[in-house]
Design a protein around this motif. Structure first.
Motif, PDB file in Angstrom:
ATOM      1  N   VAL A   1     -17.822 -22.994  46.706  1.00 36.45           N
ATOM      2  CA  VAL A   1     -18.742 -22.405  47.694  1.00 36.45           C
ATOM      3  C   VAL A   1     -19.129 -23.458  48.736  1.00 36.45           C
ATOM      4  O   VAL A   1     -19.163 -23.186  49.937  1.00 36.45           O
ATOM      5  N   LEU A   2     -19.398 -24.664  48.253  1.00 40.51           N
ATOM      6  CA  LEU A   2     -19.867 -25.736  49.158  1.00 40.51           C
ATOM      7  C   LEU A   2     -18.718 -26.470  49.851  1.00 40.51           C
ATOM      8  O   LEU A   2     -18.947 -27.363  50.648  1.00 40.51           O
ATOM      9  N   GLN A   3     -17.497 -26.092  49.501  1.00 43.10           N
ATOM     10  CA  GLN A   3     -16.283 -26.758  50.021  1.00 43.10           C
ATOM     11  C   GLN A   3     -16.284 -28.249  49.725  1.00 43.10           C
ATOM     12  O   GLN A   3     -15.994 -29.080  50.577  1.00 43.10           O
ATOM     13  N   GLU A   4     -16.677 -28.580  48.492  1.00 44.61           N
ATOM     14  CA  GLU A   4     -16.604 -29.973  48.032  1.00 44.61           C
ATOM     15  C   GLU A   4     -15.347 -30.154  47.187  1.00 44.61           C
ATOM     16  O   GLU A   4     -14.839 -29.185  46.609  1.00 44.61           O
ATOM     17  N   ASP A   5     -14.890 -31.419  47.082  1.00 46.59           N
ATOM     18  CA  ASP A   5     -13.692 -31.712  46.317  1.00 46.59           C
ATOM     19  C   ASP A   5     -13.883 -31.362  44.840  1.00 46.59           C
ATOM     20  O   ASP A   5     -14.873 -31.754  44.236  1.00 46.59           O
ATOM     21  N   GLY A   6     -12.947 -30.627  44.286  1.00 43.76           N
ATOM     22  CA  GLY A   6     -13.021 -30.261  42.868  1.00 43.76           C
ATOM     23  C   GLY A   6     -11.866 -29.335  42.549  1.00 43.76           C
ATOM     24  O   GLY A   6     -11.142 -28.913  43.457  1.00 43.76           O
ATOM     25  N   PRO A   7     -11.680 -29.019  41.249  1.00 46.75           N
ATOM     26  CA  PRO A   7     -10.570 -28.128  40.896  1.00 46.75           C
ATOM     27  C   PRO A   7     -10.831 -26.705  41.401  1.00 46.75           C
ATOM     28  O   PRO A   7     -11.928 -26.174  41.237  1.00 46.75           O
ATOM     29  N   VAL A   8      -9.814 -26.137  42.019  1.00 44.12           N
ATOM     30  CA  VAL A   8      -9.921 -24.760  42.523  1.00 44.12           C
ATOM     31  C   VAL A   8      -9.244 -23.858  41.494  1.00 44.12           C
ATOM     32  O   VAL A   8      -8.209 -24.226  40.929  1.00 44.12           O
ATOM     33  N   PRO A   9      -9.808 -22.677  41.197  1.00 44.31           N
ATOM     34  CA  PRO A   9      -9.171 -21.776  40.228  1.00 44.31           C
ATOM     35  C   PRO A   9      -7.680 -21.579  40.547  1.00 44.31           C
ATOM     36  O   PRO A   9      -7.299 -21.429  41.717  1.00 44.31           O
ATOM     37  N   CYS A  10      -6.876 -21.600  39.482  1.00 38.85           N
ATOM     38  CA  CYS A  10      -5.424 -21.781  39.658  1.00 38.85           C
ATOM     39  C   CYS A  10      -4.720 -20.605  40.343  1.00 38.85           C
ATOM     40  O   CYS A  10      -3.891 -20.823  41.228  1.00 38.85           O
ATOM     41  N   THR A  11      -5.011 -19.376  39.918  1.00 34.67           N
ATOM     42  CA  THR A  11      -4.279 -18.258  40.534  1.00 34.67           C
ATOM     43  C   THR A  11      -4.680 -18.071  41.996  1.00 34.67           C
ATOM     44  O   THR A  11      -3.805 -17.907  42.855  1.00 34.67           O
ATOM     45  N   PRO A  12      -5.972 -18.123  42.346  1.00 36.83           N
ATOM     46  CA  PRO A  12      -6.322 -18.083  43.769  1.00 36.83           C
ATOM     47  C   PRO A  12      -5.644 -19.205  44.570  1.00 36.83           C
ATOM     48  O   PRO A  12      -5.100 -18.974  45.650  1.00 36.83           O
TER      49      PRO A  12
END
Ligand code: NAP
Length: 286
Positions: free
Chosen positions: A131-142
């Motif tokens: 939501v905040l567009q910070e660096d982190g793992p993004v859910p894989c299928t999306p």
């Protein structure tokens, strides 16, 4: 018109080539990233997803770890596996394969995971980072669907993306990802779901239409604007047959469509490995 097919494998291969390169760089300094999986119960498709993840680790130089919790073992056994994986320094990222059987609370186990080791990007902290567009793992299928759109040159910026389904692993994070600012995003996103009576009124207005439900053949040609791009993220197993949300005949009206087999799936696994390697790199920097 016959739609062009958008298979996921070439996209996955691209992602995995970059993963293998990063794994090689880490090996040079004596680090091997490790992925863990926790499988609860004996659901056939879940077990086969998990073994595909382990095969991908082996093929790309990652170590993998596995825990199996019997369906009758109870929540405490799942929480113990989470605590063990949190504490294991050889595991950089791990996941709890979902869905879990009745009697287990997936969200409680997810919340107990170390967010730095959340390879699926589904921990509340990491969804918050999305939501905040910070660096982190993004859910894989999306992340895989976004990479497919980029790979096939399908621009979403300023265009109307309609997502059918608002589940926490696919529809909802995908809506966040594609409406975020930046490359491969900036879309105008509409999310519809089971409480929307006339789905076609929305889906027909999509430039890019994405099924994220898990109901075979829910999306039919009448629901699609001619020339739209159509992606089936939702899938259902009927025995050994894989059925996408999008009816095959949609290929007659769409400009691009994911194939029935080899669509989004391979990219999900590639993104899982990418998240694990990124977690290992973050750990090395700490
Ligand atoms: P979920 O949490 O069950 O969400 C399903 C969504 O579909 C819900 O929002 C539900 O609406 C909506 N829905 C159900 N029936 C509908 C209908 N008739 N019309 C419109 N919307 C309807 O599932 P999920 O975890 O997000 O997963 C969704 C699908 O993605 C599943 O098929 C899953 O297998 C697939 N998936 C695929 C991959 C992959 O690797 N390809 C990875 C993850 C998930 P309500 O919210 O109103 O109930």
């Amino acid at each position: 018109m016959a739609a062009q097919l958008m298979p996921g494998q070439p996209v996955a291969d691209e992602v995995l080539a970059a993963v293998a390169e990063r794994v090689g760089e880490m090996a040079a300094v004596g680090v091997t990233p490790g992925l863990g999986t926790i499988l609860v119960g004996d659901d056939g498709p879940s077990a086969s997803y998990v073994s595909r993840k382990h095969e991908a680790c082996e093929a790309n130089g990652l170590r993998s770890f596995h825990a199996e919790i019997p369906a009758d073992a109870g929540q405490d056994a799942l929480m113990a596996a989470v605590a063990e994986f949190n504490a294991n320094p050889e595991i950089d990222g791990y996941l709890i394969q979902h869905p879990v059987p009745d009697g287990f609370d997936f969200n409680t186990a997810l919340g107990a995971m170390d967010p730095a080791k959340d390879a699926d990007g589904l921990h509340p902290t990491n969804l918050g980072k999305l939501v905040l567009q910070e660096d982190g793992p993004v859910p894989c299928t999306p992340a895989g669907i976004q990479a497919m759109l980029v790979h096939y040159g399908i621009e979403v910026a300023g265009r109307h993306v309609v997502i059918v389904g608002r589940g926490p692993t696919l529809g909802r994070p995908l809506a966040l990802l594609l409406s975020n600012k930046g490359a491969g995003a900036d879309a105008a996103v509409t999310v519809v779901h089971s409480r929307v009576p006339d789905l076609a009124a929305y889906t027909k207005r999509a430039d890019v239409l994405i099924g994220a439900v898990g109901q075979p053949n829910l999306i039919t040609p009448e629901m699609v604007r001619p020339g739209a791009v159509v992606v089936s993220g939702g899938i259902t197993w009927e025995g050994r047959k894989l059925l996408p949300d999008v009816d095959e005949s949609v290929g007659e009206v769409a400009s691009w469509i994911t194939p029935r087999l080899g669509g989004v799936g391979p990219t999900t696994v590639a993104m899982l490995l990418r998240n694990t390697v990124a977690a290992a790199e973050r750990r090395m920097r700490r």
